[in-house]
Design a protein around this motif. Sequence first.
Motif, PDB file in Angstrom:
ATOM      1  N   ALA A 216     -41.733  10.176  30.377  1.00 25.31           N
ATOM      2  CA  ALA A 216     -41.642  11.174  29.302  1.00 25.31           C
ATOM      3  C   ALA A 216     -42.126  10.551  27.999  1.00 25.31           C
ATOM      4  CB  ALA A 216     -40.205  11.674  29.135  1.00 25.31           C
ATOM      5  N   LEU A 217     -42.793  11.350  27.202  1.00 26.90           N
ATOM      6  CA  LEU A 217     -43.280  10.915  25.892  1.00 26.90           C
ATOM      7  C   LEU A 217     -43.265  12.106  24.955  1.00 26.90           C
ATOM      8  CD1 LEU A 217     -44.667   8.793  24.040  1.00 26.90           C
ATOM      9  CD2 LEU A 217     -46.858   9.604  24.935  1.00 26.90           C
ATOM     10  N   GLY A 218     -42.631  11.930  23.807  1.00 25.36           N
ATOM     11  CA  GLY A 218     -42.592  13.027  22.853  1.00 25.36           C
ATOM     12  C   GLY A 218     -41.705  12.695  21.678  1.00 25.36           C
ATOM     13  N   GLY A 219     -41.520  13.660  20.811  1.00 23.46           N
ATOM     14  CA  GLY A 219     -40.633  13.485  19.667  1.00 23.46           C
ATOM     15  C   GLY A 219     -39.182  13.502  20.119  1.00 23.46           C
ATOM     16  N   PRO A 220     -38.259  13.070  19.246  1.00 26.19           N
ATOM     17  CA  PRO A 220     -36.844  13.055  19.616  1.00 26.19           C
ATOM     18  C   PRO A 220     -36.332  14.401  20.108  1.00 26.19           C
ATOM     19  CG  PRO A 220     -37.174  11.830  17.595  1.00 26.19           C
ATOM     20  CD  PRO A 220     -38.489  12.488  17.909  1.00 26.19           C
ATOM     21  N   GLU A 221     -36.831  15.499  19.528  1.00 25.57           N
ATOM     22  CA  GLU A 221     -36.351  16.813  19.947  1.00 25.57           C
ATOM     23  C   GLU A 221     -36.776  17.145  21.377  1.00 25.57           C
ATOM     24  OE1 GLU A 221     -40.444  17.146  18.508  1.00 25.57           O
ATOM     25  OE2 GLU A 221     -38.628  16.236  17.664  1.00 25.57           O
ATOM     26  N   GLU A 222     -37.850  16.522  21.858  1.00 21.53           N
ATOM     27  CA  GLU A 222     -38.310  16.754  23.225  1.00 21.53           C
ATOM     28  C   GLU A 222     -37.604  15.872  24.239  1.00 21.53           C
ATOM     29  OE1 GLU A 222     -42.861  17.385  23.315  1.00 21.53           O
ATOM     30  OE2 GLU A 222     -42.506  16.186  21.510  1.00 21.53           O
ATOM     31  N   ILE A 223     -37.239  14.664  23.834  1.00 22.65           N
ATOM     32  CA  ILE A 223     -36.640  13.702  24.763  1.00 22.65           C
ATOM     33  C   ILE A 223     -35.117  13.757  24.738  1.00 22.65           C
ATOM     34  CG2 ILE A 223     -36.574  11.281  25.450  1.00 22.65           C
ATOM     35  CD1 ILE A 223     -39.334  12.622  25.640  1.00 22.65           C
ATOM     36  N   MET A 224     -34.535  14.028  23.582  1.00 22.72           N
ATOM     37  CA  MET A 224     -33.064  14.071  23.463  1.00 22.72           C
ATOM     38  C   MET A 224     -32.549  15.409  23.991  1.00 22.72           C
ATOM     39  SD  MET A 224     -32.128  11.118  22.217  1.00 22.72           S
ATOM     40  CE  MET A 224     -30.505  11.361  21.507  1.00 22.72           C
ATOM     41  N   ARG A 225     -32.682  15.572  25.312  1.00 21.65           N
ATOM     42  CA  ARG A 225     -32.218  16.772  25.999  1.00 21.65           C
ATOM     43  C   ARG A 225     -31.431  16.345  27.233  1.00 21.65           C
ATOM     44  NH1 ARG A 225     -37.668  19.551  27.299  1.00 21.65           N
ATOM     45  NH2 ARG A 225     -36.297  20.389  28.924  1.00 21.65           N
ATOM     46  N   PRO A 226     -30.398  17.083  27.600  1.00 26.29           N
ATOM     47  CA  PRO A 226     -29.559  16.673  28.735  1.00 26.29           C
ATOM     48  C   PRO A 226     -30.339  16.491  30.029  1.00 26.29           C
ATOM     49  CG  PRO A 226     -28.483  18.419  27.494  1.00 26.29           C
ATOM     50  CD  PRO A 226     -29.866  18.294  26.932  1.00 26.29           C
ATOM     51  N   ASP A 227     -31.235  17.427  30.346  1.00 22.65           N
ATOM     52  CA  ASP A 227     -31.961  17.323  31.612  1.00 22.65           C
ATOM     53  C   ASP A 227     -32.889  16.120  31.630  1.00 22.65           C
ATOM     54  OD1 ASP A 227     -33.446  18.607  29.597  1.00 22.65           O
ATOM     55  OD2 ASP A 227     -34.739  19.623  31.036  1.00 22.65           O
ATOM     56  N   VAL A 228     -33.563  15.852  30.501  1.00 22.40           N
ATOM     57  CA  VAL A 228     -34.498  14.733  30.436  1.00 22.40           C
ATOM     58  C   VAL A 228     -33.753  13.405  30.531  1.00 22.40           C
ATOM     59  CG1 VAL A 228     -36.219  13.555  29.012  1.00 22.40           C
ATOM     60  CG2 VAL A 228     -36.184  16.057  29.111  1.00 22.40           C
ATOM     61  N   LEU A 229     -32.703  13.214  29.739  1.00 26.66           N
ATOM     62  CA  LEU A 229     -31.986  11.943  29.718  1.00 26.66           C
ATOM     63  C   LEU A 229     -31.217  11.704  31.015  1.00 26.66           C
ATOM     64  CD1 LEU A 229     -30.642  11.870  26.041  1.00 26.66           C
ATOM     65  CD2 LEU A 229     -32.660  10.737  26.971  1.00 26.66           C
ATOM     66  N   SER A 230     -30.634  12.760  31.586  1.00 26.42           N
ATOM     67  CA  SER A 230     -29.913  12.599  32.849  1.00 26.42           C
ATOM     68  C   SER A 230     -30.845  12.141  33.954  1.00 26.42           C
ATOM     69  CB  SER A 230     -29.228  13.911  33.241  1.00 26.42           C
ATOM     70  OG  SER A 230     -28.248  14.291  32.289  1.00 26.42           O
ATOM     71  N   ASP A 231     -32.064  12.641  33.963  1.00 24.52           N
ATOM     72  CA  ASP A 231     -33.040  12.239  34.975  1.00 24.52           C
ATOM     73  C   ASP A 231     -33.502  10.798  34.749  1.00 24.52           C
ATOM     74  OD1 ASP A 231     -34.962  12.884  37.193  1.00 24.52           O
ATOM     75  OD2 ASP A 231     -36.401  12.419  35.607  1.00 24.52           O
ATOM     76  N   ILE A 232     -33.724  10.427  33.498  1.00 21.67           N
ATOM     77  CA  ILE A 232     -34.199   9.073  33.194  1.00 21.67           C
ATOM     78  C   ILE A 232     -33.173   8.027  33.592  1.00 21.67           C
ATOM     79  CG2 ILE A 232     -34.770   7.482  31.297  1.00 21.67           C
ATOM     80  CD1 ILE A 232     -35.974   9.963  29.847  1.00 21.67           C
ATOM     81  N   PHE A 233     -31.898   8.275  33.281  1.00 26.27           N
ATOM     82  CA  PHE A 233     -30.857   7.269  33.467  1.00 26.27           C
ATOM     83  C   PHE A 233     -30.018   7.472  34.731  1.00 26.27           C
ATOM     84  CE2 PHE A 233     -31.843   7.078  28.939  1.00 26.27           C
ATOM     85  CZ  PHE A 233     -31.997   5.704  28.765  1.00 26.27           C
ATOM     86  N   ASP A 234     -30.335   8.511  35.501  1.00 25.82           N
ATOM     87  CA  ASP A 234     -29.626   8.777  36.756  1.00 25.82           C
ATOM     88  C   ASP A 234     -28.118   8.859  36.565  1.00 25.82           C
ATOM     89  OD1 ASP A 234     -31.845   8.978  38.502  1.00 25.82           O
ATOM     90  OD2 ASP A 234     -32.002   6.801  38.588  1.00 25.82           O
TER      91      ASP A 234
END
Length: 251
Positions: A216-234
């Motif tokens: 993932a690559l983007g601004g904080p508003e694009e990355i700081m989302r529950p679905d994105v972070l949950s997938d990244i950190f399992d």
Amino acid sequence: MISLTAVEKRYSTDVAIGPVTLDLPAGGVTALIGPNGAGKSTLLTMIGRLLPTDGGTISVGGHDVAHTKSRELAKVVAILRQENHFVTRLTVRQLVGFGRYPHSQGRLTAADEAVIDRSIDFLGLEGLEGRYLDELSGGQRQRAYVAMVLAQDTDYVLLDEPLNNLDIQHAVQMMRHLHRAASELGRTIVVVLHDINFAGHYADRICAMKDGRVVALGGPEEIMRPDVLSDIFDTPVDVVDGPRGRVAVYY
């Protein structure tokens, strides 16, 4: 711009970084985040040519990292690794002076001294420049190392976990210094961070890695989302809106 095309680093048949194809625009702060072993530090170190690639190309500010002469590349990009092995009986000013070596080859001029002064002042080290490194706190010493990197006077600055071993107060101060360096000095700063809330608050863009790939690559508003972070950190991650932006909450 920092540009990577099909960059790879192979450690074994089961452990590898890449291939990574990525463009990071000039300016601002880019945070590299991801779980342990994702490849963040390896990628940063390859960009800074402290680790050779096993494939692909990297350019920084239009300079091919693999083929640019070391002295010229050192005027374009500066890197600070996690492990610093300078002799502790150096003073802060002597340490910061090392940042001028690509320009002065050890023969400091009045212009070099002026850059050293500015770097020391920028990191708030004026009262400590005559102190030895082993007389400093961890936060003070880390600021001295960053001042050395800034004194190198490069457009691109790479920092590998500069918040390591810092308490919250000093970590906040460090991120403020880095954000100021990007905005006031016009530096392009790429920083490896473990705390995603620091990335979300202080970075202009976030590059997330997982299993040796950029996911993932983007601004904080694009990355700081529950679905994105949950997938990244399992792991389940919620995100709430705080008074100064989004905050990740772990369960």
